[in-house]
Design a protein around this motif. Sequence first.
Motif, PDB file in Angstrom:
ATOM      1  N   MET A  42     -23.193  54.088 -15.772  1.00 47.34           N
ATOM      2  CA  MET A  42     -22.600  54.371 -17.076  1.00 47.34           C
ATOM      3  C   MET A  42     -21.755  53.196 -17.562  1.00 47.34           C
ATOM      4  O   MET A  42     -21.729  52.873 -18.751  1.00 47.34           O
ATOM      5  N   ALA A  43     -21.065  52.519 -16.636  1.00 48.34           N
ATOM      6  CA  ALA A  43     -20.262  51.354 -17.006  1.00 48.34           C
ATOM      7  C   ALA A  43     -21.142  50.244 -17.563  1.00 48.34           C
ATOM      8  O   ALA A  43     -20.783  49.589 -18.559  1.00 48.34           O
ATOM      9  N   GLY A  44     -22.285  50.014 -16.937  1.00 54.27           N
ATOM     10  CA  GLY A  44     -23.205  49.001 -17.438  1.00 54.27           C
ATOM     11  C   GLY A  44     -23.732  49.342 -18.815  1.00 54.27           C
ATOM     12  O   GLY A  44     -23.809  48.474 -19.705  1.00 54.27           O
ATOM     13  N   PHE A  49     -23.575  48.634 -24.779  1.00 56.16           N
ATOM     14  CA  PHE A  49     -23.423  49.231 -26.112  1.00 56.16           C
ATOM     15  C   PHE A  49     -22.287  48.566 -26.878  1.00 56.16           C
ATOM     16  O   PHE A  49     -22.426  48.242 -28.069  1.00 56.16           O
ATOM     17  N   VAL A  50     -21.160  48.356 -26.216  1.00 52.23           N
ATOM     18  CA  VAL A  50     -20.023  47.694 -26.868  1.00 52.23           C
ATOM     19  C   VAL A  50     -20.400  46.269 -27.279  1.00 52.23           C
ATOM     20  O   VAL A  50     -20.044  45.801 -28.361  1.00 52.23           O
ATOM     21  N   PHE A  51     -21.126  45.580 -26.402  1.00 45.90           N
ATOM     22  CA  PHE A  51     -21.567  44.218 -26.720  1.00 45.90           C
ATOM     23  C   PHE A  51     -22.404  44.214 -27.995  1.00 45.90           C
ATOM     24  O   PHE A  51     -22.207  43.369 -28.881  1.00 45.90           O
ATOM     25  N   LEU A  68     -16.444  46.601 -34.819  1.00 42.99           N
ATOM     26  CA  LEU A  68     -16.068  47.717 -33.971  1.00 42.99           C
ATOM     27  C   LEU A  68     -15.500  47.194 -32.656  1.00 42.99           C
ATOM     28  O   LEU A  68     -15.965  46.197 -32.121  1.00 42.99           O
ATOM     29  N   LEU A  69     -14.499  47.873 -32.128  1.00 45.41           N
ATOM     30  CA  LEU A  69     -13.835  47.406 -30.909  1.00 45.41           C
ATOM     31  C   LEU A  69     -14.410  48.055 -29.657  1.00 45.41           C
ATOM     32  O   LEU A  69     -14.728  47.375 -28.697  1.00 45.41           O
ATOM     33  N   GLY A  70     -14.497  49.362 -29.610  1.00 47.56           N
ATOM     34  CA  GLY A  70     -15.113  50.042 -28.474  1.00 47.56           C
ATOM     35  C   GLY A  70     -14.188  50.329 -27.312  1.00 47.56           C
ATOM     36  O   GLY A  70     -14.638  50.842 -26.284  1.00 47.56           O
ATOM     37  N   GLY A  71     -12.892  50.013 -27.435  1.00 50.81           N
ATOM     38  CA  GLY A  71     -11.980  50.232 -26.323  1.00 50.81           C
ATOM     39  C   GLY A  71     -11.803  51.695 -25.980  1.00 50.81           C
ATOM     40  O   GLY A  71     -11.875  52.096 -24.812  1.00 50.81           O
ATOM     41  N   VAL A  89     -15.681  41.510 -19.725  1.00 49.07           N
ATOM     42  CA  VAL A  89     -16.984  40.881 -19.497  1.00 49.07           C
ATOM     43  C   VAL A  89     -17.688  40.631 -20.821  1.00 49.07           C
ATOM     44  O   VAL A  89     -18.270  39.560 -21.057  1.00 49.07           O
ATOM     45  N   VAL A  90     -17.648  41.603 -21.714  1.00 51.40           N
ATOM     46  CA  VAL A  90     -18.274  41.451 -23.024  1.00 51.40           C
ATOM     47  C   VAL A  90     -17.666  40.278 -23.789  1.00 51.40           C
ATOM     48  O   VAL A  90     -18.377  39.432 -24.347  1.00 51.40           O
ATOM     49  N   LEU A  91     -16.349  40.195 -23.802  1.00 47.50           N
ATOM     50  CA  LEU A  91     -15.671  39.112 -24.531  1.00 47.50           C
ATOM     51  C   LEU A  91     -15.939  37.753 -23.898  1.00 47.50           C
ATOM     52  O   LEU A  91     -16.069  36.740 -24.601  1.00 47.50           O
TER      53      LEU A  91
END
Length: 238
Positions: A42-44, A49-51, A68-71, A89-91
């Motif tokens: 789920m974390a992956g 999705f946030v990326f 969108l931030l996604g936090g 990781v995304v950032l």
Amino acid sequence: MHVPDGFLDVSTSVATGAVAVAGVSLALRGARRELDDRAAPMAGLTAAFVFATQMLNFPVGAGTSGHLLGGALAAVLVGPWTAVLCLSVVLLVQSLLFADGGITALGTNITLMGLVGVVVGWLVFRGLQRLLPKRVGLVPAIAAVAAFVSVPVTALAFVGLYAVGGQAPVPLDTLAVAMLGWHSVIGVGEAAITGLVVGSVVSVRPDLVHGARRVLAARTLEVRTAPESAPARVDGAA
């Protein structure tokens, strides 16, 4: 929300970099309690999705962008510690491979979106969850409210950093109005997306949603016993 290189002075960038390092270090320890065989996949998926949603940018002013931030979404789905790691990781990937946010401003972006956005979203979510009835069906709505609140608060934190060490030729009041105005609108979209995503997962596998686990654990198992049957009457011979 991605801050470019040179937007803040060196001392402010170094300070936010130190905060980001400390936050990620704590998250690495805290995520051990959140990640298991179910939460790791789920974390992956959450990070991916946030990326994808963060790649949809539009300019706000002076080199900054809104998206969108996604936090809050990540915090509700996989837990706040794991969410910090996902956003970091995304950032990092966006900065190194897509030039989305400056490399020297990476600590600032992680502090704002990976720490402030996640922490504010999670605190609002948990606060509302304690006040409202313990129902799984309320988790998506509470997550949506938390997502909405987290966006303008993160934008306000950025304005605070700019007030301390801003280097761009933009008046503080102009930047504040632009950031808070745009990100209030973005917050509405983020709330809708967060509510839909969390609601979709909760409807199928609520046990995979970190924010729903305490509600599930608090459920009382009601054991209904069948009513006792009346004793059979035996008619004896006269």
